[in-house]
Motif scaffolding. Structure first.
Motif: not given
Length: 479
Positions: A10-15, A22-34, A45-50, A58-62
């Motif tokens: 999953l980490a490789d796919s998200l990478k 582009r820098p600053g673009d948002r990745l899909p939400s956790s629900r969408e990834i699931v 959660s663990k893949a994003v943390a990696r 980078t992550t921003r709470p909420g």
């Protein structure tokens, strides 16, 4: 399914997905990834943390995960180092040119080692396998080296095991010798021309290099005696067998003269015996075998006859000089890695060692003949004044008015690398020369083609010279 492998995939796919954004673009939400990947929220959660740990997102709470901006290189201002380092310069340019690897399609007529096709790669590999299986292969070796290897070097130099120190190749041996035998500012005498690595090492040690003229028999004894008297030098560096680059080999009589002159001056002779195993006829005994006063510090390396990475050499010295050199090695590098020492011992103790030397000697004769014939045919203006009895090179005199650097540059554009003669002189060279290596090409036809390309470069340079005519130009293919 293995959780760790799921997280990694999953980490490789998200990478990969982040790389398309582009820098600053948002990745899909956790629900969408699931939903998209059929994994659990914990795996997401663990893949994003990696990826956060790797600096990919980078992550921003909420808010979610976002593509991270590439890190900005830290700007530094090292200009202060110019003052701190002082005026001494370590100049590696000449050695870099010799060690240069040819680009695709370029033929090397320069280099200090055998072409890979001539190296005993298979035999060295087998020796290495045997070596690392020894029970003590990874333990600390005796400080002066593995005893059996020291004994072998002693037999090759007609000395004793106690006289031998195992060091990391011939270049390291010269570093130890120059630093151990002389102090910064002292003069050191060298043959001219001579090995650029010795010049660079002596200068890096802060020594003042003084050239001594040589002829077809090696260093001239009368000039050596005068240089000792004039400079007060206490070190003389020489290569009595197949001198680099000239190919000269000192006779037994001249070797004895050199020893007598050095002893009278109270000086050391650093004997670089790099080519002992590259001769096609037996050379006279090394200087160290003739020495009864501890005058000679002898260097016998294995990399020239085997492979560049077999960085093993025997450094032979006697008396207080030996003690100083051993102390210097401990201070500077402790010791040579034991697996490398054991590999060298396994190889030189096996029948493959003798077979390899015989095969190389035959190939040296063949390749030297091809080089000389190709020069005669395609570059008759160039002169080979000494045909060496072995070795890797031929020293070639160019016409006096020829622009040596321009020829080297044009040759490279024509697809062939050669060594300029100027790098082999401690001071201004007496004229233009080239050192041509016949063992760097992969096969004999490539060697001949290299000379043809050099002839092309020479012809272009001659044609561009003022007053040039078609007369006297080098031959061409098929001439």
């Amino acid at each position: 399914m293995n959780d760790d492998s799921s997280i990694a995939r999953l980490a490789d796919s998200l990478k990969a997905q982040a790389a398309s954004l582009r820098p600053g673009d948002r990745l899909p939400s956790s629900r969408e990834i699931v939903q998209a990947h059929g994994v659990s929220p914990v795996t997401v959660s663990k893949a994003v943390a990696r990826l956060v740990a790797e600096g990919v997102v980078t992550t921003r709470p909420g808010a979610g995960a976002f593509v991270a901006a590439p890190p900005r290189p830290r700007e530094t201002d090292p200009s202060w180092q110019t003052v701190a380092l002082g005026g001494r310069v370590v100049d590696e340019a000449a050695l870099t040119s010799i060690l240069q690897q040819p680009a695709e399609g370029v033929i090397p007529l320069t280099g200090g080692y055998l072409n890979p096709v001539l190296r005993p790669t298979k035999e060295l590999g087998a020796a290495a396998i045997r070596a690392v299986k020894r029970p003590d292969a990874w333990s600390m070796p005796p400080r002066a080296g593995v005893p059996e290897l020291r004994t072998w070097f002693a037999g090759e130099t007609e000395t004793t095991q106690n006289d031998v120190l195992i060091v990391s190749g011939g270049q390291a041996a010269l570093t130890h010798a120059f630093r151990g035998l002389a102090a910064p500012g002292d003069p050191v005498l060298v043959e001219t021309p001579t090995y650029p690595g010795a010049l660079a090492t002596a200068r890096a040690a802060g020594l003042r290099v003084v050239p001594v003229p040589a002829d077809d028999g090696g260093v001239r004894p009368d000039q050596l005696a005068e240089a000792f008297a004039r400079t007060g030098a206490r070190v003389f560096y020489c290569q009595p067998t197949l001198q680099n680059p000239s190919g000269a080999t000192q006779s037994l009589e001249r070797r004895r003269q050199v020893l007598d002159i050095a002893r009278a001056a109270g000086a050391f002779v650093v004997e670089d015996d790099f080519a002992r195993y590259l001769t096609t006829t037996p050379p006279p005994p090394p200087l160290v075998a003739l020495d009864t006063h501890g005058t000679v510090v002898h260097v016998l390396s294995l990399s020239k006859i085997t492979a560049p990475s077999l960085r093993v050499a025997g450094l032979v010295a006697r008396g207080p000089a030996a003690a100083r050199l051993r102390a210097a090695q401990i201070v500077e590098s402790f010791f040579v890695a034991r697996p490398l020492q054991e590999t060298a011992l396994e190889f030189v103790s096996a029948p493959a060692w003798r077979r390899h030397r015989a095969a190389v000697a035959a190939e040296l004769d063949e390749r030297r003949g091809i080089l000389l014939e190709s020069l005669r045919r395609h570059l008759p203006d160039l002169r080979v004044e000494l045909v060496p009895k072995g070795g890797l090179h031929v020293w070639v005199r160019l016409p006096p008015a020829l622009d040596e650097p321009a020829l080297v540059e044009r040759a490279q554009r024509a697809g062939v690398l050669v060594s300029p003669g100027r790098i082999y002189h401690a001071t201004e060279p007496p004229g233009p020369w080239l050192r041509l290596t016949h063992t760097a090409a992969s096969h004999r036809a490539e060697l001949a083609e290299g000379v043809i390309r050099l002839a092309t470069a020479y012809g272009e340079l001659a044609a561009d010279a003022p007053g040039a005519s078609s007369a006297g130009r080098p031959g061409r293919r098929g001439s």
